[in-house]
Design a protein around this motif. Sequence first.
Motif, mmCIF file in Angstrom:
data_model
loop_
_atom_site.group_PDB
_atom_site.id
_atom_site.type_symbol
_atom_site.label_atom_id
_atom_site.label_comp_id
_atom_site.label_asym_id
_atom_site.label_seq_id
_atom_site.Cartn_x
_atom_site.Cartn_y
_atom_site.Cartn_z
ATOM 1 N N ALA A 69 0.823 -1.280 0.006
ATOM 2 C CA ALA A 69 -0.028 -0.055 -0.115
ATOM 3 C C ALA A 69 0.812 1.245 0.081
ATOM 4 C CB ALA A 69 -0.887 0.001 1.193
ATOM 5 N N MET A 70 2.081 1.094 0.942
ATOM 6 C CA MET A 70 2.846 2.338 0.997
ATOM 7 C C MET A 70 3.479 2.591 -0.516
ATOM 8 S SD MET A 70 6.128 3.064 3.181
ATOM 9 C CE MET A 70 7.282 2.054 2.255
ATOM 10 N N LEU A 71 3.879 1.583 -1.034
ATOM 11 C CA LEU A 71 4.480 1.672 -2.538
ATOM 12 C C LEU A 71 3.514 2.039 -3.351
ATOM 13 C CD1 LEU A 71 7.033 -1.582 -2.451
ATOM 14 C CD2 LEU A 71 7.581 0.951 -2.065
ATOM 15 N N GLN A 72 2.512 1.728 -3.383
ATOM 16 C CA GLN A 72 1.433 1.970 -4.459
ATOM 17 C C GLN A 72 1.123 3.749 -4.195
ATOM 18 O OE1 GLN A 72 -1.517 -0.928 -3.481
ATOM 19 N NE2 GLN A 72 -1.830 -1.382 -5.752
ATOM 20 N N ASP A 73 0.918 3.947 -2.891
ATOM 21 C CA ASP A 73 0.848 5.551 -2.496
ATOM 22 C C ASP A 73 1.958 6.412 -3.154
ATOM 23 O OD1 ASP A 73 -1.523 5.267 -1.284
ATOM 24 O OD2 ASP A 73 -0.490 5.311 0.812
ATOM 25 N N TYR A 74 3.423 5.851 -3.190
ATOM 26 C CA TYR A 74 4.365 6.560 -3.851
ATOM 27 C C TYR A 74 4.178 6.576 -5.326
ATOM 28 C CZ TYR A 74 6.847 7.047 0.774
ATOM 29 O OH TYR A 74 7.054 7.219 1.941
ATOM 30 N N GLY A 75 3.320 5.694 -5.773
ATOM 31 C CA GLY A 75 3.166 5.569 -7.354
ATOM 32 C C GLY A 75 4.523 4.531 -8.126
ATOM 33 N N PHE A 96 5.433 -10.946 -0.693
ATOM 34 C CA PHE A 96 5.326 -9.873 -1.378
ATOM 35 C C PHE A 96 5.341 -9.770 -2.999
ATOM 36 C CE2 PHE A 96 7.572 -6.186 -3.633
ATOM 37 C CZ PHE A 96 7.026 -5.051 -2.717
ATOM 38 N N ARG A 97 6.033 -10.552 -3.447
ATOM 39 C CA ARG A 97 6.278 -10.698 -4.822
ATOM 40 C C ARG A 97 4.603 -11.315 -5.327
ATOM 41 N NH1 ARG A 97 8.951 -14.779 -4.877
ATOM 42 N NH2 ARG A 97 10.756 -13.618 -5.171
ATOM 43 N N VAL A 105 -2.617 -5.321 -8.337
ATOM 44 C CA VAL A 105 -1.507 -4.263 -8.080
ATOM 45 C C VAL A 105 -0.897 -4.054 -9.319
ATOM 46 C CG1 VAL A 105 0.618 -3.848 -7.074
ATOM 47 C CG2 VAL A 105 -1.125 -4.862 -5.814
ATOM 48 N N GLY A 106 -0.496 -5.108 -10.280
ATOM 49 C CA GLY A 106 0.162 -4.648 -11.500
ATOM 50 C C GLY A 106 1.885 -4.287 -11.484
ATOM 51 N N GLY A 107 2.432 -4.465 -10.114
ATOM 52 C CA GLY A 107 3.709 -4.108 -10.196
ATOM 53 C C GLY A 107 4.607 -5.402 -10.822
#
Length: 136
Positions: A69-75, A96-97, A105-107
Amino acid sequence: DWNANIHAILGCRCSSASMAVANIAGLEGVPQLSPVSTSAQLSDTERFPYFSRLAAPDDARGQVGALVAMLQDYGWKHLNMIRTNTDYSAGLANEFRSIWESAEVGGTIGHEGTPIDLVTRADTGGKTVNATAACE
């Protein structure tokens, strides 16, 4: 009768030990409560029917979900991963992976280096003492 005098088991302090104890406790129908075991594997109620915990699991409901969630908030969408060679960090990395690369999420994860050997080193008057943790 294994559980004649055992009403419940409190512990263990790490997930790998909790899994071993939960296998036996489950066979005997003895409830187990761990204050700190966080492996997402322990959420499998078919495998560990008598196991409970007080800490959030290492998945989307716990610290891995908070990190995503934090990484998504950072974009952020693409990252590299560094971890140690412990069972604990391997479990976190896998969870995590799984979440990060999910369709929701699509990361993406680029480079994932060789796990770093986790060794604690202390200088004791010219001598180096190496110690590794038995439980992560």
